[in-house]
Design an enzyme around this catalytic site. Structure first.
Site: not given
Length: 389
Positions: A44, A277
């Site tokens: 999956k 940042y």
């Protein structure tokens, strides 16, 4: 997910190298852990980020008897790619592609009457029986049918549909909540309840081909849970389902994915220079910075800001400041590797590089998430594709 294959020397911004020989060896090791049971390789979410179709093929080559996916679309894609044999999918919503699944010979999971009725109608329309597995909620509290009256109603209606030739009940199954926590009281309780719910269904005439509850940790540590089939997810990819249970090597497993990037820039900066940042990192003195062109858009967890480890020229470095969308910075401490030098974020650990578990610890998560979240911007490069044994 890209299925791109490239030579080792390809000048890629970044790459997730997928070692298919290691995956095959992992499947063989898992078969040895559960010698009395069939093995379902769970592929999956693009095989936990590794690439569903190549990994499914490798798992089948190594002896996996079943393939498992969450969604029917994932299972149908495997069929469309030519994957043979038994494929099971279990996460359905109303109006799902039931008929397509029946016509593709998938095993579909049913947890409630609405789903049983939809698959029965689809079987009628397709004029062929559906292969259905009934899922029991033995305590996880997610998908699955509750014990007692709900289970009795589901089993009863499934048997009536089976008598009409509309379906075949091929399996009875459930899923553990805490198999990665050895000794947790829920493990024994779930096993007992699963046996009771199986006994009820069999008492009503259900004759399943497979009964299964074992996931990766149960496959490795709970032989009493193996029944007819074990579902191996993260362990297939060489990652321990829980550090408390042991390292991959303790179970004879090897991590399959190595994530690396090419340094995009190396530069000298003075002391007191803010980095990324928010300036959460400020250089303590004159140093060199290296720019790694991977960011949270590629699946690098922002929670690993100022913590994620990277191997560059044999030395561990740590992310300096915040992870940005497309890039992050490491403080190289005055070293000046050339642009294009490989930065290894994680791998098996053979070369001293960090592992996915190291990143999980840095980000406060689990290794499952680290590998699964690596995005489609990062090419998967398949190596060691020769069959080995």
């Amino acid at each position: 997910m890209s299925e791109r294959t490239a030579p080792r020397t390809a000048p890629l911004r970044a790459r997730a190298e997928i070692d298919l020989a290691a995956l095959r060896a992992n499947v063989r090791a898992l078969r040895a852990h559960a010698p009395g049971a069939a093995v379902m390789a769970v592929v999956k979410s693009e095989a936990y980020g590794h690439g569903a179709v190549p990994c499914a093929r490798a798992a089948v080559e190594a002896g996996a008897n079943w393939l498992g996916t969450a969604t029917p679309e994932e299972a149908l894609a495997l069929r469309a790619a030519g994957l043979p044999g038994r494929i099971m999918c279990w996460l359905w919503t109303p109006g799902g592609p039931w008929r397509e699944a029946i016509e593709a010979d998938l095993d579909v999971s049913v947890s409630g009457l609405w789903a049983l009725r939809e698959v029965t109608e689809a079987a009628r329309a397709a004029d062929r029986p559906a292969r259905v597995q009934l899922k029991a909620d033995t305590g996880l509290g997610r998908n699955g049918c509750q014990p007692g009256e709900d289970w009795a109603a589901l089993v009863g209606e499934a048997r009536r549909a089976e008598a009409e030739g509309l379906l075949r009940v091929t399996g009875l199954w459930s899923h553990f909540a805490c198999a990665d926590e050895p000794g947790h009281p829920s493990i024994a309780a779930q096993l007992d309840l699963f046996r009771e719910m199986v006994a009820h269904a069999e008492g009503q005439g259900v004759r399943p081909e497979v009964r299964h509850i074992a996931n990766s940790p149960a496959t490795l540590t709970l032989p009493e849970s193996h029944f007819d089939l074990v579902r191996t997810g993260i362990a297939t990819y060489g990652i321990s389902p829980s550090p408390e249970l042991g390292t991959p090597a303790d179970f004879g497993l090897r991590p399959v994915m190595t994530l690396s990037a090419s340094l995009a820039l190396v530069k000298h900066v003075p002391g007191g220079h803010g980095v990324s940042y928010g300036h959460r990192y400020v250089t303590p003195g004159r140093t060199t910075l290296g720019l790694v062109p991977l960011g949270y858009a590629d699946g690098i967890p922002r929670h690993a800001s100022s913590a994620g480890p990277v191997l560059i020229e044999g030395k561990w470095r740590t992310i300096a400041g915040r992870v940005a969308m497309d890039q992050f910075v490491v403080d190289l401490g005055g070293d000046v590797p050339a642009e294009g030098t490989e930065a290894v974020l994680f791998g098996p650990g053979d070369r001293g590089e960090p592992t996915a578990e190291d990143w999980a610890q840095a980000a406060g998560t689990i290794a499952y998430e680290i590998v699964t979240r690596i995005g489609t911007r990062v090419p998967r490069v398949y190596v060691k594709e020769e069959r080995d044994g």
